[in-house]
Design an enzyme around this catalytic site. Structure first.
Site, PDB file in Angstrom:
ATOM      1  N   LYS A  29      -8.459   0.073  10.225  1.00  0.00           N
ATOM      2  CA  LYS A  29      -8.294  -0.001   8.764  1.00  0.00           C
ATOM      3  C   LYS A  29      -8.208  -1.466   8.323  1.00  0.00           C
ATOM      4  O   LYS A  29      -8.869  -1.870   7.366  1.00  0.00           O
ATOM      5  CB  LYS A  29      -7.017   0.767   8.410  1.00  0.00           C
ATOM      6  CG  LYS A  29      -6.726   0.931   6.959  1.00  0.00           C
ATOM      7  CD  LYS A  29      -5.817   2.132   6.737  1.00  0.00           C
ATOM      8  CE  LYS A  29      -4.340   1.842   6.944  1.00  0.00           C
ATOM      9  NZ  LYS A  29      -3.721   1.032   5.896  1.00  0.00           N
ATOM     10  N   SER A  30      -7.405  -2.255   9.016  1.00  0.00           N
ATOM     11  CA  SER A  30      -7.235  -3.666   8.636  1.00  0.00           C
ATOM     12  C   SER A  30      -8.573  -4.403   8.695  1.00  0.00           C
ATOM     13  O   SER A  30      -8.915  -5.177   7.798  1.00  0.00           O
ATOM     14  CB  SER A  30      -6.263  -4.368   9.587  1.00  0.00           C
ATOM     15  OG  SER A  30      -4.968  -3.931   9.354  1.00  0.00           O
ATOM     16  N   ARG A  46       6.168  -1.151  -4.567  1.00  0.00           N
ATOM     17  CA  ARG A  46       6.268  -2.082  -3.430  1.00  0.00           C
ATOM     18  C   ARG A  46       6.316  -3.537  -3.902  1.00  0.00           C
ATOM     19  O   ARG A  46       5.735  -3.891  -4.922  1.00  0.00           O
ATOM     20  CB  ARG A  46       5.096  -1.830  -2.463  1.00  0.00           C
ATOM     21  CG  ARG A  46       5.205  -0.452  -1.841  1.00  0.00           C
ATOM     22  CD  ARG A  46       4.071  -0.143  -0.911  1.00  0.00           C
ATOM     23  NE  ARG A  46       4.050  -1.022   0.247  1.00  0.00           N
ATOM     24  CZ  ARG A  46       3.078  -1.024   1.148  1.00  0.00           C
ATOM     25  NH1 ARG A  46       2.061  -0.200   1.024  1.00  0.00           N
ATOM     26  NH2 ARG A  46       3.124  -1.854   2.173  1.00  0.00           N
ATOM     27  N   GLN A  56      -0.493  -9.664   5.407  1.00  0.00           N
ATOM     28  CA  GLN A  56      -0.973  -9.522   4.026  1.00  0.00           C
ATOM     29  C   GLN A  56      -0.674 -10.789   3.232  1.00  0.00           C
ATOM     30  O   GLN A  56      -1.522 -11.268   2.477  1.00  0.00           O
ATOM     31  CB  GLN A  56      -0.348  -8.294   3.379  1.00  0.00           C
ATOM     32  CG  GLN A  56      -0.838  -7.006   4.039  1.00  0.00           C
ATOM     33  CD  GLN A  56      -0.198  -5.751   3.476  1.00  0.00           C
ATOM     34  OE1 GLN A  56       0.742  -5.820   2.684  1.00  0.00           O
ATOM     35  NE2 GLN A  56      -0.694  -4.607   3.892  1.00  0.00           N
ATOM     36  N   ASP A  81       3.328  -0.977  12.318  1.00  0.00           N
ATOM     37  CA  ASP A  81       2.885   0.325  11.800  1.00  0.00           C
ATOM     38  C   ASP A  81       3.117   1.468  12.795  1.00  0.00           C
ATOM     39  O   ASP A  81       2.953   2.639  12.444  1.00  0.00           O
ATOM     40  CB  ASP A  81       1.402   0.266  11.414  1.00  0.00           C
ATOM     41  CG  ASP A  81       1.185  -0.639  10.200  1.00  0.00           C
ATOM     42  OD1 ASP A  81       2.160  -0.894   9.469  1.00  0.00           O
ATOM     43  OD2 ASP A  81       0.041  -1.099   9.998  1.00  0.00           O
ATOM     44  N   ARG A  96      10.369   3.602   5.711  1.00  0.00           N
ATOM     45  CA  ARG A  96      10.091   4.307   6.970  1.00  0.00           C
ATOM     46  C   ARG A  96      11.314   4.394   7.882  1.00  0.00           C
ATOM     47  O   ARG A  96      11.319   5.217   8.807  1.00  0.00           O
ATOM     48  CB  ARG A  96       8.914   3.635   7.698  1.00  0.00           C
ATOM     49  CG  ARG A  96       7.598   3.933   7.020  1.00  0.00           C
ATOM     50  CD  ARG A  96       6.407   3.324   7.737  1.00  0.00           C
ATOM     51  NE  ARG A  96       5.174   3.720   7.056  1.00  0.00           N
ATOM     52  CZ  ARG A  96       4.022   3.079   7.165  1.00  0.00           C
ATOM     53  NH1 ARG A  96       3.918   2.009   7.938  1.00  0.00           N
ATOM     54  NH2 ARG A  96       2.953   3.510   6.507  1.00  0.00           N
TER      55      ARG A  96
HETATM   56  C1  S3P Z   1      -1.700  -5.080   7.293  1.00  0.00           C
HETATM   57  C2  S3P Z   1      -0.550  -5.780   7.538  1.00  0.00           C
HETATM   58  C3  S3P Z   1       0.769  -5.159   7.735  1.00  0.00           C
HETATM   59  C4  S3P Z   1       0.634  -3.676   8.041  1.00  0.00           C
HETATM   60  C5  S3P Z   1      -0.327  -3.001   7.112  1.00  0.00           C
HETATM   61  C6  S3P Z   1      -1.711  -3.611   7.239  1.00  0.00           C
HETATM   62  C7  S3P Z   1      -2.966  -5.799   7.077  1.00  0.00           C
HETATM   63  O1  S3P Z   1       1.537  -5.306   6.553  1.00  0.00           O
HETATM   64  O2  S3P Z   1       1.891  -3.060   7.972  1.00  0.00           O
HETATM   65  O3  S3P Z   1      -0.412  -1.622   7.396  1.00  0.00           O
HETATM   66  O4  S3P Z   1      -4.044  -5.193   7.160  1.00  0.00           O
HETATM   67  O5  S3P Z   1      -2.896  -7.008   6.835  1.00  0.00           O
HETATM   68  P1  S3P Z   1       2.452  -6.605   6.277  1.00  0.00           P
HETATM   69  O6  S3P Z   1       1.579  -7.778   6.207  1.00  0.00           O
HETATM   70  O7  S3P Z   1       3.123  -6.300   4.964  1.00  0.00           O
HETATM   71  O8  S3P Z   1       3.421  -6.649   7.411  1.00  0.00           O
END
Ligand code: S3P
Length: 425
Positions: free
Chosen positions: A22-23, A120, A165, A311, A342
């Site tokens: 997904k990322s 969020r 993120q 995650d 969570r």
């Molecule tokens: C992600 C970063 C993570 C992760 C999220 C996806 C990303 O979040 O929990 O599911 O794709 O950069 P955080 O950067 O808030 O830790």
């Protein structure tokens, strides 16, 4: 949709490939939209979150065509104002990364999200972007975000959070401006943005936990996205705790910033092996062989490993109910800011199933091994990872369980149940 889950007595057997990461899927759309030319993305995720990103870049004027799981992106590297708000759905990655892309554009944008995303925290990206000169209006640091056109300047930002993120948001803002922008994080979070930017020719450099970026033109990519270790995690845990299981998960992304769960399983004494490790499109990939492990031992999970398995903590908490002794999860307070809280949600639902589990401010303490009794209804809290973790828990409960609102699974893994059924022997 309610889902009935029964105890799985026969074990899991076979070879499967879980859906695309997904990322990496988000980043492939974002970066190919910012590149000049034609990019081809193979094995794009079928989850709703990456599709939120895809739809937004279409709305920003990029020519994107989908043909099954293959996506073709044609771009002149310019984005155009969308006349309607950009809907990020349930996806924090979409909203936070996109803010970095949009903050320095010569047009205004509005970013909205669903009920969960609108609760969020967005201050974590508003603060560094504002330091760069961005003009962002929010409702007390939450979506909707109104991003005004602004001219950005570079910064050296020390982030309090190890968050991919936040890091990616700043790097994407830095990509479009003169001068060197840098981000330092307390420990390393996932680095897919850095790897993909580098492979597309960006001026980007990593030194320890600091990343430096300068204004760059990106070349288009041809990328085949590997399977998502976060989706593989449900099958890995299920195979470890269900007697007679032995499965192979093919082509899983094994980037070191994502493999904390494998380190934990090894520390617990789990039966897990990586086969045929290789590199595909700048990411490490391999097959995972995992089997039932009768004598797993609890352990402490804390510190720098947390962002490497953030995650996977919901499903790791399920695993910990089936290991001997105590598992202590610490330093994971940001789990309270995910699609649901969570920590509180997993503790509440696993307790209903009969687990010996306790909430702490920054994690949880689980004592095992417990025979989960089941025979109850559990809630997903509109959170895909809760839905799948509880499904795995249900597979080892003595009595069947009913999971309410199971459809949230579609956020990252619409074919989850079909794939589970394919490995039940
Ligand atoms: C992600 C970063 C993570 C992760 C999220 C996806 C990303 O979040 O929990 O599911 O794709 O950069 P955080 O950067 O808030 O830790």
């Amino acid at each position: 949709m309610q889902k009935l889950v029964k105890n799985c007595i026969s074990g899991l057997k076979g070879e499967i490939t879980v859906p695309a990461d997904k990322s990496i899927s988000h980043r492939a759309i974002i970066l190919s939209s910012l590149a000049k030319g034609k990019s081809v993305i193979k094995n794009f995720s079928d989850g709703q979150d990456p599709h939120s990103t895809l739809k937004i870049f279409k709305a920003l004027g990029i020519d994107i065509e989908e043909n099954g799981s293959e996506v073709t992106v044609k771009s002149d590297s310019e984005l155009y104002k969308s006349e309607t708000p950009l809907d990020c759905g349930n996806s924090g990655t979409t909203m936070r990364l996109l803010s970095g892309v949009l903050a320095g554009q010569n047009f205004n944008s509005i970013l909205t999200g669903d009920e969960s995303l609108s609760k969020r925290p967005m201050k974590r990206i508003i603060e560094p972007l504002t330091l760069m000169g961005a003009k962002i209006e929010s409702t007390d640091g939450k979506a909707p975000l109104l991003i005004h056109s602004a001219k950005l300047n570079p910064i050296s930002y020390k982030s309090k959070l190890a968050s991919a993120q936040v890091k990616s948001c700043i790097l994407l803002a830095g990509l479009g401006i003169d001068g060197v922008t840098s981000v330092t994080e307390p420990c390393l979070s996932r680095n897919h943005t850095e790897l993909m930017l580098k492979s597309m020719g960006a001026n980007i450099k990593t030194d320890g936990t600091t990343v430096y970026i300068e204004k760059s033109e990106l070349s288009p990519v041809n990328i085949e996205i590997c399977a998502d270790i976060s989706s593989a995690a449900y099958f890995i845990v299920a195979a470890l705790i269900i007697p007679n299981s032995k499965i192979i998960l093919k082509n899983v992304g094994l980037n070191l910033t994502r493999t904390g769960i494998i380190d934990v399983i090894k520390q617990m004494g789990g039966n897990i092996e990586i086969l045929d490790e290789r590199e595909i499109c700048g990411e490490t990939v391999g097959d995972i062989l995992v089997g039932y492990s009768e004598n797993l031992k609890g352990c402490e999970i804390s510190g720098e490993i947390i962002p490497r398995l953030i995650d996977e903590i919901p499903v790791i908490s399920v695993l910990a109910t089936q290991t001997q002794g105590q598992t202590v999860i610490k330093d994971a307070q940001d789990l309270r800011n995910k699609e649901s809280d969570r920590i509180s949600a997993m503790v509440t639902e696993l307790k209903k199933l009969g687990a010996d589990i306790e909430e702490t401010p920054n994690g949880m303490i689980i004592n095992g091994k417990t025979k989960l009794s089941g025979g109850v209804e559990v809630e997903t809290y509109h959170d895909h990872r809760l839905a799948m973790s509880l499904y795995v828990a249900g597979m080892v409960c003595e009595r069947e369980i009913l999971i309410n609102e199971f459809e949230w699974v579609n956020i990252s893994f619409p074919t989850f149940e079909k794939l589970v059924e394919s490995v039940i022997s």
